[in-house]
Each structure stands twice: as structure tokens, then as C-alpha cells.
Design an enzyme around this catalytic site. Sequence first.
Site, PDB file in Angstrom:
ATOM      1  N   TYR A  30       8.305  17.501  10.932  1.00 54.74           N
ATOM      2  CA  TYR A  30       9.396  16.547  11.137  1.00 54.74           C
ATOM      3  C   TYR A  30      10.644  16.846  10.307  1.00 54.74           C
ATOM      4  O   TYR A  30      11.269  15.949   9.752  1.00 54.74           O
ATOM      5  CB  TYR A  30       8.965  15.082  10.971  1.00 54.74           C
ATOM      6  CG  TYR A  30       7.793  14.764  10.079  1.00 54.74           C
ATOM      7  CD1 TYR A  30       6.604  14.293  10.628  1.00 54.74           C
ATOM      8  CD2 TYR A  30       7.879  14.892   8.697  1.00 54.74           C
ATOM      9  CE1 TYR A  30       5.529  13.973   9.818  1.00 54.74           C
ATOM     10  CE2 TYR A  30       6.806  14.573   7.887  1.00 54.74           C
ATOM     11  CZ  TYR A  30       5.631  14.109   8.462  1.00 54.74           C
ATOM     12  OH  TYR A  30       4.573  13.780   7.650  1.00 54.74           O
ATOM     13  N   CYS A  63       2.986  33.273  11.600  1.00 54.85           N
ATOM     14  CA  CYS A  63       3.582  33.895  12.785  1.00 54.85           C
ATOM     15  C   CYS A  63       4.197  32.838  13.683  1.00 54.85           C
ATOM     16  O   CYS A  63       3.731  32.606  14.804  1.00 54.85           O
ATOM     17  CB  CYS A  63       2.517  34.685  13.534  1.00 54.85           C
ATOM     18  SG  CYS A  63       1.788  35.926  12.497  1.00 54.85           S
ATOM     19  N   GLU A  89       0.821  -1.220   0.000  1.00 55.64           N
ATOM     20  CA  GLU A  89       0.000   0.000   0.000  1.00 55.64           C
ATOM     21  C   GLU A  89       0.854   1.268   0.000  1.00 55.64           C
ATOM     22  O   GLU A  89       0.874   2.009   0.981  1.00 55.64           O
ATOM     23  CB  GLU A  89      -1.002  -0.016   1.164  1.00 55.64           C
ATOM     24  CG  GLU A  89      -0.438  -0.406   2.490  1.00 55.64           C
ATOM     25  CD  GLU A  89      -1.505  -0.617   3.556  1.00 55.64           C
ATOM     26  OE1 GLU A  89      -2.653  -0.969   3.229  1.00 55.64           O
ATOM     27  OE2 GLU A  89      -1.161  -0.424   4.733  1.00 55.64           O
ATOM     28  N   PRO A  90       1.551   1.518  -1.119  1.00 57.69           N
ATOM     29  CA  PRO A  90       2.351   2.744  -1.204  1.00 57.69           C
ATOM     30  C   PRO A  90       1.498   3.996  -1.382  1.00 57.69           C
ATOM     31  O   PRO A  90       0.479   3.967  -2.077  1.00 57.69           O
ATOM     32  CB  PRO A  90       3.220   2.521  -2.448  1.00 57.69           C
ATOM     33  CG  PRO A  90       2.481   1.531  -3.273  1.00 57.69           C
ATOM     34  CD  PRO A  90       1.629   0.707  -2.351  1.00 57.69           C
ATOM     35  N   GLY A  91       1.902   5.081  -0.770  1.00 52.51           N
ATOM     36  CA  GLY A  91       1.230   6.363  -0.940  1.00 52.51           C
ATOM     37  C   GLY A  91       2.187   7.331  -1.609  1.00 52.51           C
ATOM     38  O   GLY A  91       2.105   7.611  -2.817  1.00 52.51           O
ATOM     39  N   TYR A 112       1.326  14.294   1.037  1.00 59.34           N
ATOM     40  CA  TYR A 112       1.271  14.899   2.374  1.00 59.34           C
ATOM     41  C   TYR A 112       1.484  16.421   2.361  1.00 59.34           C
ATOM     42  O   TYR A 112       2.061  16.972   3.286  1.00 59.34           O
ATOM     43  CB  TYR A 112       2.279  14.209   3.321  1.00 59.34           C
ATOM     44  CG  TYR A 112       2.079  12.712   3.371  1.00 59.34           C
ATOM     45  CD1 TYR A 112       1.007  12.164   4.049  1.00 59.34           C
ATOM     46  CD2 TYR A 112       2.932  11.842   2.680  1.00 59.34           C
ATOM     47  CE1 TYR A 112       0.786  10.793   4.069  1.00 59.34           C
ATOM     48  CE2 TYR A 112       2.716  10.471   2.686  1.00 59.34           C
ATOM     49  CZ  TYR A 112       1.638   9.958   3.381  1.00 59.34           C
ATOM     50  OH  TYR A 112       1.419   8.606   3.393  1.00 59.34           O
TER      51      TYR A 112
HETATM   52  C1  LIG Z   1      -1.036   1.769   7.275  1.00 64.11           C
HETATM   53  C2  LIG Z   1      -0.333   2.621   6.295  1.00 64.11           C
HETATM   54  N1  LIG Z   1      -0.218   2.194   5.035  1.00 64.11           N
HETATM   55  C3  LIG Z   1       0.400   2.941   4.092  1.00 64.11           C
HETATM   56  C4  LIG Z   1       0.941   4.170   4.401  1.00 64.11           C
HETATM   57  C5  LIG Z   1       1.571   4.960   3.300  1.00 64.11           C
HETATM   58  O1  LIG Z   1       2.850   5.351   3.585  1.00 64.11           O
HETATM   59  P1  LIG Z   1       3.712   6.006   2.429  1.00 64.11           P
HETATM   60  O2  LIG Z   1       2.972   7.176   1.918  1.00 64.11           O
HETATM   61  O3  LIG Z   1       4.994   6.395   3.080  1.00 64.11           O
HETATM   62  O4  LIG Z   1       3.895   4.942   1.372  1.00 64.11           O
HETATM   63  C6  LIG Z   1       0.853   4.652   5.710  1.00 64.11           C
HETATM   64  C7  LIG Z   1       1.410   5.965   6.072  1.00 64.11           C
HETATM   65  O5  LIG Z   1       1.287   6.480   7.131  1.00 64.11           O
HETATM   66  C8  LIG Z   1       0.196   3.849   6.687  1.00 64.11           C
HETATM   67  O6  LIG Z   1       0.075   4.259   7.952  1.00 64.11           O
END
Ligand SMILES: Cc1ncc(COP(=O)(O)O)c(C=O)c1O
Length: 419
Positions: A322, A349, A278-280, A378
Site C-alpha cells: 500500500y 524478482c 487496542e493500539p498496535g 507489520y
Molecule cells: C480490529 C483491529 N484492532 C486494532 C488494530 C490495530 O491497528 P493499528 O496497528 O493501526 O493500531 C487493527 C488493525 O488492523 C484491527 O483490525
Amino acid sequence: MNYNFYGVDTVYLAKKYGTPLYVMSEDYIIERCEEIKKDFLNKYENTFAVYAGKAFNTKTMCRIIAKEGLGLDVVSGGELFTALSVNFPSQKIIFHGNNKSLDELTLAIDNNVGRIVVDNISELEQIIELSKLKSKITKILFRITPGVDSHTHSYISTGDINSKFGISLNEEILYKAIKIATDSEFINLAGFHFHVGSQLDNNDSHLKATTILLNTMQKAKNDLNFTTKELNVGGGFGIKYADSNNRKNISYFTDAIMELIKTGTNDKNLDMPLVIIEPGRWIVGESGITIYEIGNIKNAPGLSTYAGINGGMPDNPRPALYQAKYEALIANKSNIEKNEIVTIAGKCCESGDILIKDLEVPQVKKGDLLVVKSTGAYNYSMSNNYNKLPIPAVVMIKNGEDRIIVKRQSYEEMINREI
Ligand SMILES: Cc1ncc(COP(=O)(O)O)c(C=O)c1O
């Protein structure tokens, strides 16, 4: 010369839509989805890939992901509602979150989402009750805390033993959870999930966590006769933000993970599970840039030169949150020699509202345009109205053509819920 992004002049975009402006490339997003299909989904049987929508979840993005045939990970009623509003296939949705509300779970179960990732036993009990009430069998995975330190920033590390996320590997707790789930006729416990952390530039943590989960699968089989049918290894694959890091091919992560799962299940005499990723950020991070206009410039001998921009921590909270690092350039001076060091200051500010420290640029002046790279993940999804700055518009580029996909927020829209 002006900086060109996926065939479109960024100065033209700034003039047409105003600044600050998020710009994203659909071509890039599709390229990443195609890479996942070629090097993971089509290469290995019994695999599934979902896009982690928390990185960037809008109606248009959900449509693109649906068209590409990938699944979607959502973490709230709001993200789920967005997906459902464009008829995203609900069976391809995975619902995450450490504290889902009754309303959110009801929305998910009423709409037959494919899988709910259960974070703790109290949530499991609530899902059983709700499924019974609705006379439905809910497919779930258990999110496991694998106890792996992913060596990323602590705020984006999620797999360590004391994390707020997931069910502990402590046998008493895990076995209790498995027994509750398998005893219920309203639950289909398909397997396990872990997510070790984000912006990872090597596969060590994924492999460590996978090894731990393979042992858990074997113990659950031997002790409880539980067969793991699905293993979700999360996202977290890193991208290029600044010179110091690089995006690796998806196969760098997935080949090693698949090899380990194949040999591990073979050695342990386990069935090969469906493997989910599950890449984002890996899909959208580098697809986006943000264009700002430079305003006041402040300098004094021996001190930093500050170039103020017309945005900052509300449209990109990551540096303040971060210490995230970004690369940037001056869009209207992209081929002019860099001879100055400036610090890019956001307009909030807060002394901590610094987007980039010590950026090398050509001589800058008021009215120049700054392009910050790799803001596709993000940024829009974390944007907020701090100091009552309106949320910028989002423009999508495809085949050299630009179109608006999120309108700029107006002052009226910002206050229209206030009484
Ligand atoms: C459960 C889960 N899956 C997938 C992701 C996606 O992470 P990334 O965007 O770094 O691939 C996250 C990010 O917080 C997550 O908490």
C-alpha cells in the site's frame, strides 16, 4: 560516525547478527505502555487497553505486554497459540477476525479467552453451539461497521459501510444479532466494537464512529432494552514513518473519545460503558528499525540510481502492498553530508519491490549499511519467504544491551516442511 539506536551501535549489531536484521527497543515499547497507563488507564475509571498483536506478535512481545499489565488482541489461532505458550492471562485476550475457524474458536473457548469479537451472525451461531457443547458462557462484543470513511489507504481502512468486517448497522440485521445473542444462555453480549482504520493522524474518524455508536447504544436500549456495558473503539492511532507524519500522544485520541462518551451517555441517559482501546502500531511501530547491507549499485545518465539491498518485500511488504513511505539512512555514514539521490531496490524478482524511492544519502557503495526506520509494526509479522529469502532475525535492545528474540531462519528450516 555510526548510527546509534537506543544506546547500541547499529554497525556492531549488523556484524554480530548479520543482515537483514530487525532491531527493536524494549525501552520504547515500555515507554508507550506506560503512557497508556498514565494518560488513559489511570486517568479514567472503567477502561481497558489491549495491544493489537497483529502488529508484532512473538513470545517475547507477549511476555512484555503481560508484564506491563495490558491485554492482547489476537486475530488467529496462531497468534492465540503464541500468547498461550507463554501463559499470557487468557482473560485479558480479545479474539478478533472476520472468518474464525471452528478449531480457532474451540482453542479460544477451551482456554477461556476474555472476549470474542463477533464479526457476523453466522459466527455468532457457531459460538452459541460451541459454548453450549462446552457448557460455557462466552463473553462477546459485536464488531460494528460504523460507515465512516477514515481517509487512509483503502487497504487499511476498515470502517466503511461496504467493508468485509463487522455487522451492519442496518436495524434489521443488528437487532436480529442482538436478539439471538441475548436469547442464548451461553452468551454474554457485553457491547460493541469498531475499528475505523489504521495510521490515522487525527481523531475525526474515531469521534464520528463513537457518535454513531452512542446513537446505536441508545436505540438498542430503547427498542430492545439492551444495555451496552462495553465499548471498544479499536486502534489505528498513527505514528511517524516519514517527515510528513507524526505520532500524537495517546491522550490526543483518548481524551477526546472519553469526553464524547461521557457527555453522550449523560445526555442520552445511558450507563457509562467500560471503554477499550487496542493500539498496535502506536506501541511498536517506532520501536523498530531494519538493517540491510547495500549490494549492487546501478546508475546510468539521466536515469534513477538503484541501490540494491539484501532484503525487500518479503521482510517489509508494506511499500509494495500500500505504497507505505519510510525514512532511512546509511548507518556507517550517519554524519556525512547527503549529496546523492538513490532508489532502494529490494532483491525480489518484481519491479514493484522498491523499498524507498529517491532517498537522499551520502555517496553510497557496496557494503554500506542501510537503516530503515519505524519498521517495528507489520514488518516481521508480515514477513514471508517469497523468492525463498529466509526470514531475518529479531534483536531486542533493553538498557543498552542486545539479545536475540527470534533466530534467523535457515535454508533448512525453510524447506523442512516440504516433502
Ligand atoms: C480490529 C483491529 N484492532 C486494532 C488494530 C490495530 O491497528 P493499528 O496497528 O493501526 O493500531 C487493527 C488493525 O488492523 C484491527 O483490525
